[in-house]
Write a protein that holds these residues in place. Structure first.
Motif, PDB file in Angstrom:
ATOM      1  N   ASP A  82      -4.103 -20.967   6.437  1.00 17.65           N
ATOM      2  CA  ASP A  82      -4.105 -22.344   6.249  1.00 17.65           C
ATOM      3  C   ASP A  82      -5.439 -22.858   5.933  1.00 17.65           C
ATOM      4  N   ARG A  83      -6.660 -22.105   6.350  1.00 25.03           N
ATOM      5  CA  ARG A  83      -8.046 -22.671   6.150  1.00 25.03           C
ATOM      6  C   ARG A  83      -8.880 -21.888   5.209  1.00 25.03           C
ATOM      7  N   THR A  84      -8.284 -20.719   4.531  1.00 26.10           N
ATOM      8  CA  THR A  84      -9.035 -20.024   3.755  1.00 26.10           C
ATOM      9  C   THR A  84      -8.402 -19.534   2.490  1.00 26.10           C
ATOM     10  N   ASN A  85      -9.046 -19.416   1.498  1.00 24.91           N
ATOM     11  CA  ASN A  85      -8.660 -18.782   0.178  1.00 24.91           C
ATOM     12  C   ASN A  85      -7.703 -17.781   0.405  1.00 24.91           C
ATOM     13  N   HIS A  86      -6.447 -17.838  -0.276  1.00 25.09           N
ATOM     14  CA  HIS A  86      -5.422 -16.708   0.103  1.00 25.09           C
ATOM     15  C   HIS A  86      -5.770 -15.381  -0.567  1.00 25.09           C
ATOM     16  N   ARG A  87      -6.339 -15.436  -1.877  1.00 20.85           N
ATOM     17  CA  ARG A  87      -6.863 -14.100  -2.350  1.00 20.85           C
ATOM     18  C   ARG A  87      -7.939 -13.657  -1.703  1.00 20.85           C
ATOM     19  N   MET A  88      -8.924 -14.334  -1.506  1.00 18.80           N
ATOM     20  CA  MET A  88      -9.950 -13.679  -0.365  1.00 18.80           C
ATOM     21  C   MET A  88      -9.523 -13.046   0.928  1.00 18.80           C
ATOM     22  N   LEU A  89      -8.700 -14.036   1.311  1.00 18.01           N
ATOM     23  CA  LEU A  89      -8.199 -13.559   2.652  1.00 18.01           C
ATOM     24  C   LEU A  89      -7.579 -12.279   2.614  1.00 18.01           C
ATOM     25  N   PHE A  90      -6.530 -11.911   1.517  1.00 17.80           N
ATOM     26  CA  PHE A  90      -6.013 -10.888   1.246  1.00 17.80           C
ATOM     27  C   PHE A  90      -6.946  -9.664   1.262  1.00 17.80           C
ATOM     28  N   ILE A  91      -8.031  -9.807   0.071  1.00 18.07           N
ATOM     29  CA  ILE A  91      -8.957  -8.762  -0.015  1.00 18.07           C
ATOM     30  C   ILE A  91      -9.749  -8.404   1.260  1.00 18.07           C
ATOM     31  N   LEU A  92     -10.187  -9.448   1.962  1.00 16.52           N
ATOM     32  CA  LEU A  92     -10.928  -9.202   3.474  1.00 16.52           C
ATOM     33  C   LEU A  92      -9.830  -8.507   4.546  1.00 16.52           C
ATOM     34  N   ASP A  93      -8.521  -8.775   4.422  1.00 15.47           N
ATOM     35  CA  ASP A  93      -7.393  -8.023   5.215  1.00 15.47           C
ATOM     36  C   ASP A  93      -7.395  -6.799   4.735  1.00 15.47           C
ATOM     37  N   GLN A  94      -7.182  -6.318   3.771  1.00 14.44           N
ATOM     38  CA  GLN A  94      -7.068  -4.949   3.088  1.00 14.44           C
ATOM     39  C   GLN A  94      -8.335  -4.134   3.355  1.00 14.44           C
ATOM     40  N   LEU A  95      -9.519  -4.726   3.022  1.00 13.29           N
ATOM     41  CA  LEU A  95     -10.699  -4.228   3.507  1.00 13.29           C
ATOM     42  C   LEU A  95     -11.055  -3.750   4.922  1.00 13.29           C
ATOM     43  N   ALA A  96     -10.404  -4.730   5.800  1.00 14.58           N
ATOM     44  CA  ALA A  96     -10.611  -4.380   7.222  1.00 14.58           C
ATOM     45  C   ALA A  96      -9.549  -3.247   7.629  1.00 14.58           C
ATOM     46  N   HIS A  97      -8.401  -3.189   7.120  1.00 11.03           N
ATOM     47  CA  HIS A  97      -7.582  -2.159   7.380  1.00 11.03           C
ATOM     48  C   HIS A  97      -8.213  -0.844   6.818  1.00 11.03           C
ATOM     49  N   PHE A  98      -8.830  -0.752   5.675  1.00  7.57           N
ATOM     50  CA  PHE A  98      -9.479   0.369   5.036  1.00  7.57           C
ATOM     51  C   PHE A  98     -10.651   0.920   5.960  1.00  7.57           C
ATOM     52  N   ILE A  99     -11.398  -0.068   6.445  1.00  5.78           N
ATOM     53  CA  ILE A  99     -12.415   0.221   7.537  1.00  5.78           C
ATOM     54  C   ILE A  99     -11.873   1.039   8.684  1.00  5.78           C
ATOM     55  N   ILE A 100     -10.961   0.428   9.395  1.00  6.20           N
ATOM     56  CA  ILE A 100     -10.448   1.020  10.428  1.00  6.20           C
ATOM     57  C   ILE A 100      -9.854   2.475   9.893  1.00  6.20           C
ATOM     58  N   ILE A 101      -9.293   2.587   8.875  1.00  6.82           N
ATOM     59  CA  ILE A 101      -8.858   3.999   8.293  1.00  6.82           C
ATOM     60  C   ILE A 101      -9.943   4.972   8.435  1.00  6.82           C
ATOM     61  N   GLY A 102     -11.048   4.406   7.750  1.00 14.08           N
ATOM     62  CA  GLY A 102     -12.323   5.227   7.714  1.00 14.08           C
ATOM     63  C   GLY A 102     -13.054   5.420   9.176  1.00 14.08           C
ATOM     64  N   LEU A 103     -12.894   4.430  10.064  1.00 15.09           N
ATOM     65  CA  LEU A 103     -13.426   4.925  11.254  1.00 15.09           C
ATOM     66  C   LEU A 103     -12.498   5.889  11.997  1.00 15.09           C
ATOM     67  N   VAL A 104     -11.212   5.762  12.069  1.00 16.20           N
ATOM     68  CA  VAL A 104     -10.404   6.998  12.368  1.00 16.20           C
ATOM     69  C   VAL A 104     -10.609   8.169  11.663  1.00 16.20           C
ATOM     70  N   LEU A 105     -10.723   8.152  10.496  1.00 17.11           N
ATOM     71  CA  LEU A 105     -11.164   9.598   9.901  1.00 17.11           C
ATOM     72  C   LEU A 105     -12.317  10.186  10.242  1.00 17.11           C
ATOM     73  N   SER A 106     -13.433   9.286  10.760  1.00 17.44           N
ATOM     74  CA  SER A 106     -14.634   9.583  11.276  1.00 17.44           C
ATOM     75  C   SER A 106     -14.596  10.307  12.680  1.00 17.44           C
ATOM     76  N   ILE A 107     -13.670   9.838  13.196  1.00 12.57           N
ATOM     77  CA  ILE A 107     -13.606  10.632  14.648  1.00 12.57           C
ATOM     78  C   ILE A 107     -12.866  11.942  14.587  1.00 12.57           C
ATOM     79  N   TYR A 108     -12.196  12.208  13.492  1.00  9.24           N
ATOM     80  CA  TYR A 108     -11.403  13.520  13.410  1.00  9.24           C
ATOM     81  C   TYR A 108     -12.383  14.352  12.681  1.00  9.24           C
ATOM     82  N   TYR A 109     -12.947  13.853  11.663  1.00  9.55           N
ATOM     83  CA  TYR A 109     -13.951  14.232  10.587  1.00  9.55           C
ATOM     84  C   TYR A 109     -15.029  13.691  10.510  1.00  9.55           C
TER      85      TYR A 109
END
Length: 163
Positions: A82-109
Motif C-alpha cells: 500500500d505504500r510503495t510503487n507496485h512495479r518496483m516492489l515486484f522487481i525487488l520481490d523477485q530480486l530478493a528471491h533470486f538472491i536467496i537462490i544464489g545464496l543457497v547455490l553457494s552453500i552447495y557449490y
C-alpha cells in the motif's frame, strides 16, 4: 551446479507464476498475513521444491531456507504494497528471491566472482560503447532537438492539415 540452479529457478517460476491464481494474489493483498492463500502459496513452493529436488533430503537446507525466506519476502511485500510503487516492489520481490537462490547455490557449490575481466580492453570498449550509445547519445539528441519548440511545430502542422 547448473542442474541445481535450474531446478531452484524452475521451482520458483512454477510457484510464483504458474500455480498462483490472481484470486490468491488479491486475497493475499487484502488480508495480508491472515490470508490462507499466503500459506498455501508457501506450501506449494515447498512441495514443488521437494518434487524438483527428487525427494533428495540432503538438500534440506535449501528447502528450508527457500521456503522460510519466501514466506518472509512475500509477507514484507504484502505489508509494503500500500505504500510503495507496485512495479518496483515486484522487481525487488523477485530480486530478493533470486538472491536467496544464489545464496543457497553457494552453500552447495561455493563460487568465486572474478571481476578482473571488467578491466580488459574488450570489456572496457563494450562498456564505453554501451554508455555512449544509450546515455550520451540521448543527451546529445535532446540538446540538438531542444532548439525546436515541438508544440509550436505540431500546431503548425495541424493548422496546415485542417486547411
Amino acid at each position: 551446479m547448473l542442474v541445481l540452479a535450474l531446478k531452484l529457478l524452475l521451482a520458483h517460476f512454477i510457484g510464483d507464476f504458474v500455480c498462483q491464481p490472481n484470486a490468491w494474489v488479491r486475497h493475499k493483498e487484502k488480508h495480508k498475513h491472515q490470508s490462507k492463500y499466503l500459506y498455501w502459496h508457501v506450501f506449494l513452493h515447498f512441495l514443488i521444491l521437494i518434487i524438483l529436488l527428487q525427494f533428495d533430503f540432503s538438500y534440506w537446507i535449501s528447502i528450508s531456507l527457500i521456503t522460510v525466506s519466501h514466506f518472509l519476502i512475500d509477507l514484507a511485500k504484502l505489508h509494503l504494497n500500500d505504500r510503495t510503487n507496485h512495479r518496483m516492489l515486484f522487481i525487488l520481490d523477485q530480486l530478493a528471491h533470486f538472491i536467496i537462490i544464489g545464496l543457497v547455490l553457494s552453500i552447495y557449490y561455493p563460487f568465486n566472482i572474478d571481476l578482473h575481466f571488467i578491466f580488459k580492453a574488450k570489456t572496457l570498449l563494450f562498456l564505453t560503447s554501451f554508455v555512449c550509445l544509450t546515455q550520451v547519445t540521448s543527451v546529445v539528441m535532446k540538446t540538438v532537438i531542444s532548439k525546436w519548440d515541438l508544440k509550436v511545430r505540431i500546431q503548425e502542422l495541424n493548422a496546415t492539415n485542417l486547411n
